[in-house]
Structures are given as structure tokens and as C-alpha cells.
Design a protein around this motif. Structure first.
Motif, PDB file in Angstrom:
ATOM      1  N   TRP A 182      -6.504  13.890  -6.265  1.00  0.00           N
ATOM      2  CA  TRP A 182      -6.311  12.529  -5.792  1.00  0.00           C
ATOM      3  C   TRP A 182      -5.676  11.704  -6.909  1.00  0.00           C
ATOM      4  O   TRP A 182      -6.089  11.786  -8.065  1.00  0.00           O
ATOM      5  N   VAL A 183      -4.681  10.913  -6.566  1.00  0.00           N
ATOM      6  CA  VAL A 183      -4.073   9.981  -7.509  1.00  0.00           C
ATOM      7  C   VAL A 183      -4.492   8.581  -7.070  1.00  0.00           C
ATOM      8  O   VAL A 183      -4.271   8.191  -5.925  1.00  0.00           O
ATOM      9  N   THR A 184      -5.139   7.835  -7.985  1.00  0.00           N
ATOM     10  CA  THR A 184      -5.596   6.482  -7.663  1.00  0.00           C
ATOM     11  C   THR A 184      -5.020   5.504  -8.673  1.00  0.00           C
ATOM     12  O   THR A 184      -4.733   5.866  -9.813  1.00  0.00           O
ATOM     13  N   ARG A 185      -4.869   4.238  -8.235  1.00  0.00           N
ATOM     14  CA  ARG A 185      -4.340   3.204  -9.125  1.00  0.00           C
ATOM     15  C   ARG A 185      -5.421   2.162  -9.381  1.00  0.00           C
ATOM     16  O   ARG A 185      -6.264   1.891  -8.521  1.00  0.00           O
ATOM     17  N   PRO A 186      -5.396   1.543 -10.572  1.00  0.00           N
ATOM     18  CA  PRO A 186      -6.451   0.584 -10.912  1.00  0.00           C
ATOM     19  C   PRO A 186      -6.301  -0.772 -10.228  1.00  0.00           C
ATOM     20  O   PRO A 186      -7.299  -1.456  -9.995  1.00  0.00           O
ATOM     21  N   MET A 217       0.842  -1.176   0.000  1.00  0.00           N
ATOM     22  CA  MET A 217       0.000   0.000   0.000  1.00  0.00           C
ATOM     23  C   MET A 217       0.890   1.243   0.000  1.00  0.00           C
ATOM     24  O   MET A 217       1.808   1.368   0.797  1.00  0.00           O
ATOM     25  N   SER A 218       0.616   2.154  -0.919  1.00  0.00           N
ATOM     26  CA  SER A 218       1.405   3.367  -1.000  1.00  0.00           C
ATOM     27  C   SER A 218       0.873   4.391  -0.008  1.00  0.00           C
ATOM     28  O   SER A 218      -0.248   4.863  -0.134  1.00  0.00           O
ATOM     29  N   ARG A 219       1.675   4.720   0.973  1.00  0.00           N
ATOM     30  CA  ARG A 219       1.233   5.721   1.952  1.00  0.00           C
ATOM     31  C   ARG A 219       1.303   7.116   1.359  1.00  0.00           C
ATOM     32  O   ARG A 219       0.494   7.963   1.683  1.00  0.00           O
ATOM     33  N   ILE A 220       2.300   7.345   0.505  1.00  0.00           N
ATOM     34  CA  ILE A 220       2.432   8.659  -0.128  1.00  0.00           C
ATOM     35  C   ILE A 220       1.318   8.857  -1.138  1.00  0.00           C
ATOM     36  O   ILE A 220       0.671   9.895  -1.188  1.00  0.00           O
ATOM     37  N   HIS A 252       1.808  -0.628 -10.834  1.00  0.00           N
ATOM     38  CA  HIS A 252       0.840   0.405 -10.458  1.00  0.00           C
ATOM     39  C   HIS A 252       1.161   0.997  -9.093  1.00  0.00           C
ATOM     40  O   HIS A 252       0.983   2.193  -8.876  1.00  0.00           O
ATOM     41  N   LYS A 253       1.631   0.160  -8.159  1.00  0.00           N
ATOM     42  CA  LYS A 253       2.012   0.676  -6.840  1.00  0.00           C
ATOM     43  C   LYS A 253       3.175   1.655  -6.947  1.00  0.00           C
ATOM     44  O   LYS A 253       3.194   2.686  -6.280  1.00  0.00           O
ATOM     45  N   ALA A 254       4.157   1.319  -7.793  1.00  0.00           N
ATOM     46  CA  ALA A 254       5.326   2.183  -7.954  1.00  0.00           C
ATOM     47  C   ALA A 254       4.926   3.525  -8.557  1.00  0.00           C
ATOM     48  O   ALA A 254       5.358   4.583  -8.102  1.00  0.00           O
TER      49      ALA A 254
END
Length: 180
Positions: free
Chosen positions: A50-54, A1-4, A60-62
Motif C-alpha cells: 500500500w502506498v499512502t500519503r501524509p 484524490m488519487s484513484r491510482i 503529496h497527491k502527485a
């Protein structure tokens, strides 16, 4: 999980973010920046971005944290700006500027004349008894860092006396000289 990547980006007064065809454009009082992106989606609502990943794939996490940081740097750049300061440590090392040309005397046979990008503003400070300082400011963080690194590469600090071009506040690893 990306905290940033999960944190929202607060958009200050006078800054607008426009997202079209995988290109994000940030406009503010200091200028305009654009950045292409892929693998994530960017939404702007209620004064926040907001930046979201699919998916939770490694790629995608990177990219999630990367593009969130890039957009935040763009927002801060067009609202406040970025600056780097370089210090010339050495006897006879001098810096001066005329317009976008930076003239550096670094102990070589000829002075180094470095042409700066038009987006970067340069300022040189030379006080008696102190090392000359070169200040670079711009709205583009990547460009300021790249130019500062290029200037530093002309004469990197050496580990024995510490002579060379260093960033202000940079801690150098010093070595002991010959012990005879």
C-alpha cells in the motif's frame, strides 16, 4: 484524490518487497530493482503493498500515484518482464546483433553500432519480404523504454513514406505529397 494511488499492489508468488530508509527494493526471479521515494509511505502486509500519503497537498497527491505506479512496474518487471519491439521500415534497412552490440544499417554511410546495457536482452528478426524487427526485453521498464527511444531517435519515421524506425503497432500521421 488519487484513484491510482489508493489501489493496493498485489505481490505475486516469488516476489519480495523490502522497504528501508526511503528506498524500496523489489526482488523476483528475473532480477532486483531499487527505487528511492519521498513524500509517501509504503507498507507491505498480507501479500499486498500500500502506498499512502501524509496529507492532501498537491505535491503529496502527485507523488502518491507516481510511486504506486513505479512500484507496480517494478513488481511486474521482476515477475514477468517488459519488452518493446521496434520495426525498421525502409529499403535496405537491416539489424543484427552480436552479444550486447546492436548493428543497424539505416541508409547512412556507416552502420550504427549501439552498445546495450547488460540488463537488456536483444533479439533481431529478419524474414524475407518483411521489415526487420528488434526485440528488447528486460525487468526494468524505464531502461527498456529509454533504450527503445534512443534506437528510434537514430532514424525517426518520416511522415511522407513512413520510412524509419517505429514501434510495432505505432500509428504514424501521414501527409500527402506534392499535388502537381
Amino acid at each position: 484524490m488519487s484513484r491510482i494511488g489508493n489501489n493496493p499492489i498485489a505481490i505475486p508468488e516469488g516476489v519480495s518487497i523490502d522497504v528501508k530508509d526511503n528506498v524500496v527494493t523489489v526482488k523476483g526471479k528475473l532480477g532486483e530493482l531499487t527505487q528511492e521515494y519521498s513524500g509517501v509511505s509504503i507498507k507491505v502486509e498480507d501479500g499486498q503493498a500500500w502506498v499512502t500519503r501524509p496529507s492532501d497537498s498537491k505535491e503529496h497527491k502527485a507523488k502518491h500515484g507516481l510511486y504506486r505506479s513505479l512500484v507496480l512496474n517494478m513488481v511486474e518487471g521482476v515477475s514477468k518482464g517488459w519488452s518493446k519491439e521496434l520495426e525498421l521500415v525502409g529499403v535496405g534497412y537491416r539489424a543484427s546483433h552480436q552479444g550486447q552490440k546492436l548493428d543497424l544499417a539505416l541508409g547512412f554511410s556507416h552502420n550504427i553500432v549501439f552498445e546495450l546495457a547488460p540488463e537488456v536482452k536483444v533479439e533481431t528478426v529478419s524474414e524475407k519480404g518483411k521489415n526487420p524487427i528488434v526485440k528488447l526485453t528486460s525487468h526494468d521498464k524505464q531502461l527498456v523504454g529509454q533504450i527503445a527511444a534512443k534506437i528510434r531517435s537514430f532514424r525517426k519515421p518520416e511522415p511522407y513514406k513512413g520510412k524509419g524506425i517505429k514501434f510495432v503497432g505505432e500509428q504514424l500521421r501521414r501527409k500527402a505529397g506534392k499535388s502537381a
